[in-house]
Design a protein around this motif. Structure first.
Motif, PDB file in Angstrom:
ATOM      1  N   PHE A   1       0.826  -1.207   0.000  1.00 14.10           N
ATOM      2  CA  PHE A   1       0.000   0.000   0.000  1.00 14.10           C
ATOM      3  C   PHE A   1       0.864   1.262   0.000  1.00 14.10           C
ATOM      4  N   LEU A   2       1.843   1.321   0.909  1.00 15.40           N
ATOM      5  CA  LEU A   2       2.673   2.521   1.022  1.00 15.40           C
ATOM      6  C   LEU A   2       3.458   2.772  -0.258  1.00 15.40           C
ATOM      7  N   ASN A   3       4.076   1.736  -0.826  1.00 17.47           N
ATOM      8  CA  ASN A   3       4.845   1.921  -2.055  1.00 17.47           C
ATOM      9  C   ASN A   3       3.951   2.309  -3.226  1.00 17.47           C
ATOM     10  N   GLY A   4       2.723   1.794  -3.245  1.00 15.51           N
ATOM     11  CA  GLY A   4       1.799   2.161  -4.310  1.00 15.51           C
ATOM     12  C   GLY A   4       1.420   3.625  -4.286  1.00 15.51           C
ATOM     13  N   VAL A   5       1.491   4.238  -3.111  1.00 20.46           N
ATOM     14  CA  VAL A   5       1.202   5.667  -2.988  1.00 20.46           C
ATOM     15  C   VAL A   5       2.465   6.504  -3.199  1.00 20.46           C
ATOM     16  N   LEU A   6       3.564   6.068  -2.580  1.00 19.42           N
ATOM     17  CA  LEU A   6       4.809   6.850  -2.635  1.00 19.42           C
ATOM     18  C   LEU A   6       5.421   6.903  -4.027  1.00 19.42           C
ATOM     19  N   VAL A   7       5.163   5.892  -4.854  1.00 21.65           N
ATOM     20  CA  VAL A   7       5.803   5.818  -6.171  1.00 21.65           C
ATOM     21  C   VAL A   7       5.501   7.050  -7.015  1.00 21.65           C
ATOM     22  N   HIS A   8       4.346   7.665  -6.822  1.00 21.80           N
ATOM     23  CA  HIS A   8       3.977   8.822  -7.634  1.00 21.80           C
ATOM     24  C   HIS A   8       4.868  10.031  -7.349  1.00 21.80           C
ATOM     25  N   ASP A   9       5.501  10.041  -6.179  1.00 23.77           N
ATOM     26  CA  ASP A   9       6.424  11.126  -5.853  1.00 23.77           C
ATOM     27  C   ASP A   9       7.874  10.661  -5.871  1.00 23.77           C
ATOM     28  N   GLY A  10       8.112   9.446  -6.412  1.00 24.90           N
ATOM     29  CA  GLY A  10       9.484   8.999  -6.629  1.00 24.90           C
ATOM     30  C   GLY A  10      10.165   8.384  -5.424  1.00 24.90           C
ATOM     31  N   TYR A  11       9.406   7.793  -4.497  1.00 27.03           N
ATOM     32  CA  TYR A  11      10.004   7.113  -3.347  1.00 27.03           C
ATOM     33  C   TYR A  11       9.513   5.668  -3.277  1.00 27.03           C
ATOM     34  N   GLU A  12      10.255   4.851  -2.551  1.00 24.49           N
ATOM     35  CA  GLU A  12       9.815   3.504  -2.236  1.00 24.49           C
ATOM     36  C   GLU A  12      10.488   3.062  -0.945  1.00 24.49           C
ATOM     37  N   LEU A  13       9.901   2.068  -0.291  1.00 24.19           N
ATOM     38  CA  LEU A  13      10.490   1.451   0.892  1.00 24.19           C
ATOM     39  C   LEU A  13      11.073   0.117   0.463  1.00 24.19           C
ATOM     40  N   ILE A  14      12.371  -0.082   0.686  1.00 24.70           N
ATOM     41  CA  ILE A  14      13.052  -1.293   0.238  1.00 24.70           C
ATOM     42  C   ILE A  14      13.681  -2.007   1.425  1.00 24.70           C
ATOM     43  N   GLN A  15      13.869  -3.323   1.293  1.00 25.99           N
ATOM     44  CA  GLN A  15      14.518  -4.078   2.353  1.00 25.99           C
ATOM     45  C   GLN A  15      16.014  -3.790   2.333  1.00 25.99           C
ATOM     46  N   VAL A  16      16.558  -3.460   3.517  1.00 28.57           N
ATOM     47  CA  VAL A  16      17.991  -3.166   3.632  1.00 28.57           C
ATOM     48  C   VAL A  16      18.686  -4.075   4.632  1.00 28.57           C
ATOM     49  N   ASP A  17      17.903  -4.858   5.377  1.00 28.85           N
ATOM     50  CA  ASP A  17      18.500  -5.722   6.399  1.00 28.85           C
ATOM     51  C   ASP A  17      17.420  -6.728   6.827  1.00 28.85           C
ATOM     52  N   ASP A  18      17.772  -7.595   7.763  1.00 26.48           N
ATOM     53  CA  ASP A  18      16.758  -8.463   8.352  1.00 26.48           C
ATOM     54  C   ASP A  18      17.130  -8.748   9.796  1.00 26.48           C
ATOM     55  N   ILE A  19      16.121  -9.056  10.591  1.00 27.65           N
ATOM     56  CA  ILE A  19      16.312  -9.433  11.983  1.00 27.65           C
ATOM     57  C   ILE A  19      15.608 -10.769  12.181  1.00 27.65           C
ATOM     58  N   SER A  20      16.398 -11.806  12.454  1.00 28.11           N
ATOM     59  CA  SER A  20      15.835 -13.146  12.620  1.00 28.11           C
ATOM     60  C   SER A  20      14.955 -13.547  11.446  1.00 28.11           C
ATOM     61  N   GLY A  21      15.383 -13.181  10.256  1.00 24.50           N
ATOM     62  CA  GLY A  21      14.657 -13.532   9.044  1.00 24.50           C
ATOM     63  C   GLY A  21      13.532 -12.590   8.680  1.00 24.50           C
ATOM     64  N   ALA A  22      13.231 -11.604   9.521  1.00 24.47           N
ATOM     65  CA  ALA A  22      12.167 -10.632   9.228  1.00 24.47           C
ATOM     66  C   ALA A  22      12.791  -9.399   8.587  1.00 24.47           C
ATOM     67  N   PRO A  23      12.212  -8.885   7.505  1.00 23.62           N
ATOM     68  CA  PRO A  23      12.837  -7.776   6.781  1.00 23.62           C
ATOM     69  C   PRO A  23      12.802  -6.459   7.542  1.00 23.62           C
ATOM     70  N   VAL A  24      13.857  -5.670   7.331  1.00 22.85           N
ATOM     71  CA  VAL A  24      13.941  -4.297   7.825  1.00 22.85           C
ATOM     72  C   VAL A  24      13.966  -3.387   6.603  1.00 22.85           C
ATOM     73  N   PHE A  25      13.141  -2.350   6.603  1.00 26.24           N
ATOM     74  CA  PHE A  25      12.985  -1.502   5.430  1.00 26.24           C
ATOM     75  C   PHE A  25      13.527  -0.096   5.688  1.00 26.24           C
ATOM     76  N   ALA A  26      13.878   0.572   4.595  1.00 23.40           N
ATOM     77  CA  ALA A  26      14.310   1.970   4.641  1.00 23.40           C
ATOM     78  C   ALA A  26      13.861   2.645   3.354  1.00 23.40           C
ATOM     79  N   PRO A  27      13.725   3.980   3.376  1.00 21.64           N
ATOM     80  CA  PRO A  27      13.281   4.694   2.173  1.00 21.64           C
ATOM     81  C   PRO A  27      14.429   4.975   1.223  1.00 21.64           C
TER      82      PRO A  27
END
Length: 416
Positions: free
Chosen positions: A156-182
């Motif tokens: 949902f967030l990336n579908g909205v942010l894409v129109h202004d040229g941003y996205e949230l991407i995975q940059v790390d993980d904790i115990s196999g769970a993704p950590v995201f950053a813009p």
């Protein structure tokens, strides 16, 4: 008084959870790109994802109810990003934001669920950086653990942010769970394209400002010698589909076979290159590619006016022209406001016009410096600039391979 409220009373006299967490970031976003429209869409979408919350049942929400603080209390969530003891209270009875939040969100519950998005202390309404880090923190494994909820929220967030040229991407993980950053999707050029004037042939067009406030132009002379695309630029950029559709309407070819319209347009674009065979090889390599891949790839637009000086270059004394470059050799308008410039540098870019007896020219450091200065300006405003030296575009199979490889890598770089 329930356990949550008892903890709140103790917190009112103490301190919130300690130091804000640090989220990895591949790139620190630049403020000012996210519009009020996007912020409103995020707020409305989160309200829809959260659904109706019965009074007093906030702590019993399931993952089907996506609240911004996830499984954490609001103070615990915000303490990961802010020092709530350093931010002031808006309630004269208290001194810190932490005490303020507990009083009005736990004890009394007299603030709206989305209060955080309008509170100026947290900057979500006027700072891209703060809003994006807040949204990334909403996806953190410490905040929510249900993978399906995380993915639903991220989409949902990336579908909205894409129109202004941003996205949230995975940059790390904790115990196999993704950590995201813009991150920014491309660098992008701020502002809205209004005047695409290109493919000039013959005398220079004469242009006047019809409405300076709205930047509305009119070509008053030599309009027949250039093309002016006069339609809004779609969010996905300008592809051959849009450009040939415009060309068909302009030339009375509506309903003609798509290939015939495309080839008609290509012939007109080719004319704007005059006797410059190096630029012609670039255009023809790309049009051949377009015939293979179809019309939904970005259009390659030749001889695009970037600046406009009403005087011809000979009007100015050498080195005094206010605009060292008026036209770009080629321009591509990609999604997310990315604009790619391709330049083909002949000897005129770095040497004097005078040809010596040995058919050589003197190198001209001033010309080269002007070109480099203009490149810096373009890049600082968000354009991507790719230059070919004239020797790279000589006729032959090596040039064809070089161009094909470049276009392949260019497409891969800006894919999606």
């Amino acid at each position: 008084m329930d356990s949550t409220q008892r903890r709140a009373v103790r917190h009112l006299q103490g301190r919130p959870p300690a130091t804000p967490a640090s989220t990895p970031s591949p790139e620190v976003p630049i403020a000012g790109y996210i519009t009020e429209v996007t912020r409103r869409r995020i707020l409305e979408g989160l309200g829809w994802l959260r659904g109706s919350v019965p009074n007093g049942l906030r702590e019993f929400l399931t993952p089907a109810h996506t609240f911004w603080s996830g499984a954490l209390s609001e103070t615990d969530f915000l303490a990961r990003l802010y020092d709530l003891n350093e931010l002031p209270s808006h309630d004269p009875r208290y001194t810190t934001a932490f005490q303020d939040i507990v009083q009005h969100r736990v004890m009394n519950e007299d603030w709206d669920d989305d209060w955080i998005f309008e509170d100026p202390r947290f900057g979500l309404a006027d700072s891209d950086d703060k809003l994006l880090r807040f949204l990334a923190e909403m996806l953190h494994p410490a905040v929510r653990t249900d993978p399906a909820e995380v993915e639903r929220l991220r989409e949902f967030l990336n579908g909205v942010l894409v129109h202004d040229g941003y996205e949230l991407i995975q940059v790390d993980d904790i115990s196999g769970a993704p950590v995201f950053a813009p991150r920014r999707i491309g660098s992008g050029v701020r502002g809205t394209m209004k005047n695409l004037i290109f493919a000039a042939i013959g005398p220079k067009p004469e242009i006047v400002l019809v409405d300076a406030l709205n930047n509305d132009l009119r070509i008053t002379r030599n309009a027949q010698n250039c093309l002016m695309y006069d339609r809004p630029l779609p969010a996905h950029g300008l592809t051959w589909t849009e450009l040939t559709g415009w060309w068909a309407d302009r030339e009375g070819m509506t309903g003609a076979p798509a290939r015939d319209v495309f080839l008609s347009l290509c012939r007109r674009l080719d004319r704007s290159l005059g006797d410059n065979d190096a630029e012609r090889r670039v255009l023809r390599a790309y049009t051949d590619r377009s015939l293979r891949l179809g019309p939904d790839i970005p259009a390659l637009i030749p001889q695009v006016y970037l600046h406009y000086d009403p005087h011809v270059r000979s009007y100015h004394s050498p080195g005094t022209a206010p605009l060292p470059r008026q036209r770009m050799d080629f321009l591509m308008l990609l999604p997310h406001r990315v604009r790619v410039v391709i330049e083909c540098d002949g000897v005129q870019h770095y040497a004097d016009e005078k040809v010596l007896a040995n058919k050589r020219r003197y190198a001209n450091p001033r010309l080269y410096a002007e070109m480099m200065a203009e490149d810096r300006e373009l890049r600082l405003t968000g354009y991507e600039v790719y230059r070919f030296g004239g020797a790279e575009l000589a006729d032959g199979p090596d040039t064809a391979r070089r161009l094909d490889a470049f276009l392949d890598r260019l497409a891969a770089r800006y894919a999606g």
